[in-house]
Every structure is written in C-alpha cells, then in structure tokens.
Design an enzyme around this catalytic site. Structure first.
Site, PDB file in Angstrom:
ATOM      1  N   LYS A   1       0.846  -1.337   0.028  1.00 28.25           N
ATOM      2  CA  LYS A   1       0.196   0.121  -0.099  1.00 28.25           C
ATOM      3  C   LYS A   1       0.936   1.245  -0.199  1.00 28.25           C
ATOM      4  CE  LYS A   1      -3.719   1.733   2.875  1.00 28.25           C
ATOM      5  NZ  LYS A   1      -4.976   1.616   3.742  1.00 28.25           N
TER       6      LYS A   1
ATOM      7  N   SER B   1      -9.818   1.453   2.811  1.00 26.95           N
ATOM      8  CA  SER B   1      -9.028   2.147   2.110  1.00 26.95           C
ATOM      9  C   SER B   1      -7.857   1.204   1.355  1.00 26.95           C
ATOM     10  CB  SER B   1      -8.180   3.335   2.786  1.00 26.95           C
ATOM     11  OG  SER B   1      -7.316   2.681   3.636  1.00 26.95           O
TER      12      SER B   1
ATOM     13  N   SER C   1      -9.643  -1.022   7.165  1.00 26.50           N
ATOM     14  CA  SER C   1      -9.349  -0.978   5.777  1.00 26.50           C
ATOM     15  C   SER C   1      -8.408  -2.086   5.242  1.00 26.50           C
ATOM     16  CB  SER C   1      -8.525   0.236   5.730  1.00 26.50           C
ATOM     17  OG  SER C   1      -9.187   1.489   5.740  1.00 26.50           O
TER      18      SER C   1
HETATM   19  N1  GLN Z   1     -13.141   3.562   6.661  1.00 30.87           N
HETATM   20  C1  GLN Z   1     -12.576   3.789   7.865  1.00 30.87           C
HETATM   21  C2  GLN Z   1     -12.222   5.420   7.552  1.00 30.87           C
HETATM   22  O1  GLN Z   1     -12.689   5.844   6.706  1.00 30.87           O
HETATM   23  C3  GLN Z   1     -11.497   3.029   8.150  1.00 30.87           C
HETATM   24  C4  GLN Z   1     -10.304   3.506   7.375  1.00 30.87           C
HETATM   25  C5  GLN Z   1      -9.127   2.618   7.685  1.00 30.87           C
HETATM   26  O2  GLN Z   1      -9.004   1.658   8.181  1.00 30.87           O
HETATM   27  N2  GLN Z   1      -7.772   3.120   7.160  1.00 30.87           N
HETATM   28  O3  GLN Z   1     -11.520   5.877   8.480  1.00 30.87           O
END
Ligand code: GLN
Length: 489
Positions: free
Chosen positions: A79, A154, A178
C-alpha cells in the site's frame, strides 16, 4: 491453474523443486499486470526492476544450492502509505505526489529481508480515509469480480491486486477496517494483527492509536507465513510490543473441537444485508459441525463505536496531517504572498475533500471549548468498548461477525453520502478501538460477489484466529472461491 493464481507456499515448493525460477514467476505476474491493470487500476507505481532484481537474487541462491526462505522470490504489492526508500510514497494524495522517502518502513524492510519481490505500490483512499478507494487523489480502483464495483477501502489497491493475480500477496493498513473490508469485497483473506504486533515505523500516520499494518493473502498458510515475516519488536516504534517472536505456522491445525465462539447480536442487527447474514449463519453451522461451541452474546456498547471512532480518528488525523504545510515535504505553492498564504494554499490544493472534512472535524473536537464534550467523551467510550471485549473474552476464545454489512457496492453509489460510507465499518471499527486482532475470511458468494466472515481474537492471540480460519478453509471451498474471479477476463 495459472502461475499468478497460486499461493506463496505452492510457488515456494515449485521453486525448491526447480520446477520454475523466481524470474519466471515475476515475469508471469507482470504479464498479468500488463493484461488487466488498465481495467483494475490497483497500482500507483509499478516497480518491475525492483522485482526482477529480487527474483534474480533468489535464482542465484537456488543455483548456488543455498537454502531459500519460504517467501523468497514471491511477488508482493505494498500500500502506498508505507515508506519505500527511493520509490514514490504518495498516500494517494496530491500533497505527496512527489514524495520519495529517504528511508524504508520496518514492515517493508522485513518483506525485503524475506527476499520478496516488490511489484508495486498500491492505490488507496487518500491518507487511508475511506471505504472504497474512490477517495484516492488520482483514480479509483475497480473490483476484479465486477469492474463497475469498488474493491472496498482504504487498502483497495492491495486487495484488488491479490484478487486479480497482479501480486501473490500484499500489505495494507487498517485503522477502522481498511484491510478487512476490502479483503471481504475482493474475496481474499485480510488480517489486522494486534496493535503493536507489527511496527508502524515508516507507515504514514492517519490515526496513530488505531493504525496497524497487515497482510492480504489467498489462503491461511500464506497468512501465517506473512505474519512470521512482518511481526516482531522494533525499537524504532515506541508502541511496538516486545514479545518473543512466534511461529504462526504452528497454528495451522485442522481442529477446532471445543473452541468457544461468541456471536454478538449487535453485529447481526438490522443494516446487515439478509443474504450476507445467510452466508454468515451457514459458516456458523459449519463451525458447529466441526466441533466448535457457538452461541449468541451481547456487546452492549457496540452502537457507540462508530461515533467514538470518528472523533478519535479525526482528532489524531488533524494533528498528524498538520505536518503537510508546504515546507517539509510535499506540494508547495510557489507564488505565495507570505508564509501563511503558502501554508493555506498548499494545503487547500494538496488535500482532497474527505481529508479536509476530517481535519475540520478533528480540530473542532480538540478545540478548547469542545474537548471535554467530544474528544474526552470518545476516549471514555473507547474504554467501555474495550471492556465489552474483555468481558466477552472471559467466556469465548473468538468472536464472530460479518466483516461488512453488504457485498461490494457500485462505484459512485455512496460518494455523496459520507455517513453511509462510514457505516461500512460498523463491524470492523470496534476491533481497532480495542486494539485486538481480527481477520476477514471469504465465506461464500451472494450474486456472484464475495462475502467476508470476521473472526476477532484476544490481544496477541493471532494463533487461535489462524487455527479457526485454517479449519474452515480445510473443510469448505471458502478460500478457493477467489479463483472464480471473472470480472477482469
Ligand atoms: N473506513 C474507515 C475510515 O475511513 C477506516 C479506514 C482505515 O481503516 N484506514 O476511517
């Protein structure tokens, strides 16, 4: 099966038997990337030369009769929020679109040390804020099962890369879901280890008390191998746990007789798609038939996890993202009138809408007049949620839920409704607040889209999670479903 569809442990076996070379594996994976990347768009940067050099090194060792490690020569995607020396690390943000770090994140260093071949840096929601990868500052990624759908987020690029065969395994980061949610949407396994199990050094911070790096794999054996590679104490991360290094492959045992599993009723309440629920209930039946003892339980503070998370995560983000001011690194507006004008316009131009929304939310809840009412309250709620888990784990070895309330949704379906998007993570967020480990395992399809089953474990008890997942894998077709990915063909 084609080479790019195989697991790391199968490829390792072929390498050691000299049925194939590491260079051939890399070349096959890049052929696959060349064929499907235009449609899937998993990568921000491809690192073909890096992968070829690592593969050549593996081949040299094999030719010299040296023993190779279990992940040597295996193509991996990372990532784009993990620092890689000499390679762009953008966090999918325009503000970092020229940032080439002078150092490498510990987790990535460990992947290099294991001899893995880095194929590229993957797309994500900007600064890991989102659940669909549509918040990328560059372009959205498409779900390999159905290109009109999101891969989740994400870490959507990493999940899509593994599902599409553009990498054999990948790393993502999980602050509120994410890794697990995109794993669920793409039909692969994704794991968030215990907070502190994997070093965060060199992981670009979103919300430091919640962030954790973890792997995406196609089967449970590969998951254990990846954990062996990336877990461990790091003096460069003060929150890294100083524990004895485990061998997670010891947990690959096909036996869950007597295992006690709780199913919190709050996680299967309304809002969960009825067909997703059906798959979860089938998985529960399977676990019972394999000898586990499964019963309903209650985690009474679950409803408050979402609001507490969005206060804590945004507060930490607003502080972490203060460093992008046009001075130290990243984008700088050159024609500013003075330094304040430079700060403001660099940030305004560099950050996307969601990132700005969160910085505003975070600074608001941390401001003198609202700190007690919001931020401090959220911290107290976090403790209550942690206590829900502590109580549940007095009785159960594992907890079980869906990973996500639905299967992958259509691109564009939720972009104008941030709250709907935030609700994607109702089942995953409590885990980050409590700091415990959890994984998402595919457990069947609904309308030809994968469903994810979430297993949550006690802090530093990744082994029990792996054992349950492995037992399910050995007694179902769950982790073979991804090979039915048709969208990209
Ligand atoms: N969807 C969650 C957020 O937008 C989790 C994001 C993540 O785990 N980086 O914060």
């Amino acid at each position: 099966m084609e080479l790019f569809q195989l697991t790391a442990h199968r490829l390792h076996e072929m390498l050691t038997k000299k049925e194939i070379s590491a260079s051939e594996i890399t070349s096959e994976v890049f052929k696959r990337i060349d064929r499907v990347e235009e449609k899937v768009k998993s990568f921000i940067t491809q690192t073909r030369e890096h992968a070829e050099a690592a593969a050549a090194n593996t081949d040299r060792k094999i030719a010299a009769g040296e023993k190779i490690g279990p992940l040597e020569g295996i193509p991996v995607a990372i990532k784009d929020n993990m620092c890689t020396e000499g390679i762009l690390t953008s966090c999918a943000s325009k503000i970092l679109n020229k940032f080439v770090p002078p150092y490498t994140a510990t987790a990535v260093d460990k992947v290099y040390a294991a001899g893995m071949a880095l194929v590229g840096k993957t797309n994500m929601d900007e600064f890991a804020m989102g659940s669909s990868t549509e918040n990328s500052g560059f372009f959205p990624t498409h779900n390999p099962w159905d290109l009109e759908r999101v891969p989740g987020g994400s870490s959507g690029g990493s999940a899509a890369a593994v599902a599409a065969g553009e990498a054999i395994v990948a790393l993502g980061s999980d602050t509120g879901g994410s890794i697990r949610q995109p794993a669920s949407f793409c039909g692969v396994i994704g794991m968030k280890p215990t907070y502190g199990a994997v070093s965060r050094y060199g992981l670009v911070a979103y919300a430091s008390s919640l962030d954790q790096i973890g792997p995406f794999t196609k089967d449970v054996t590969d998951m254990a191998l990846m954990l062996n590679a990336i877990c461990g104490h790091d003096p460069l991360d003060s929150t890294s746990a100083n524990l004895k290094q485990s061998d997670y492959t010891k947990a690959l045992v096909n036996d869950i007789k007597g295992l006690k599993i709780g199913v919190p009723k709050e996680y299967l309440a309304e809002g969960i798609d009825p067909q997703v629920k059906e798959r979860i209930l089938e998985a529960i039946n399977k676990l019972t038939s394999l000898g586990a003892y499964v019963e309903e339980t209650s985690m009474p503070h679950t409803d408050y996890a979402m609001p507490a998370y969005y206060l804590i995560a945004t507060a930490e983000a607003s502080s972490n993202l203060a460093r992008y001011d046009g001075v130290g690194y990243g984008l700088r507006v050159e024609d500013a009138e003075d330094v304040i004008d430079m700060y403001m316009r660099s940030r305004s131009l560099g950050f996307g809408t969601e990132v700005k929304r969160r910085i505003m939310l975070g600074t608001y809840s941390l401001s003198a007049g609202y700190y007690d009412a919001y931020y401090l309250k959220a911290l107290k709620v976090r403790t209550l949620i942690k206590q829900d888990f502590d109580r549940a784990f007095e009785k159960y070895d594992l907890l079980l839920s869906p990973t996500s309330p639905s299967t992958a949704f259509k691109i564009g379906e939720m972009v104008n409704d941030p709250v709907q998007m935030y609700l994607q993570d109702v089942c995953t967020i409590p885990v980050n607040l409590a700091g415990i480990p959890a994984l998402s395992l595919p457990c069947g399809l609904v309308n030809n889209l994968p469903v994810g089953l979430q297993l949550m474990g006690k802090a530093f008890d990744e082994g029990t999670l792996l054992r349950a997942a492995y037992t399910l894998e050995q007694n179902t077709d769950y982790t073979r479903l991804w090979s039915e990915v048709k969208g990209v063909e």
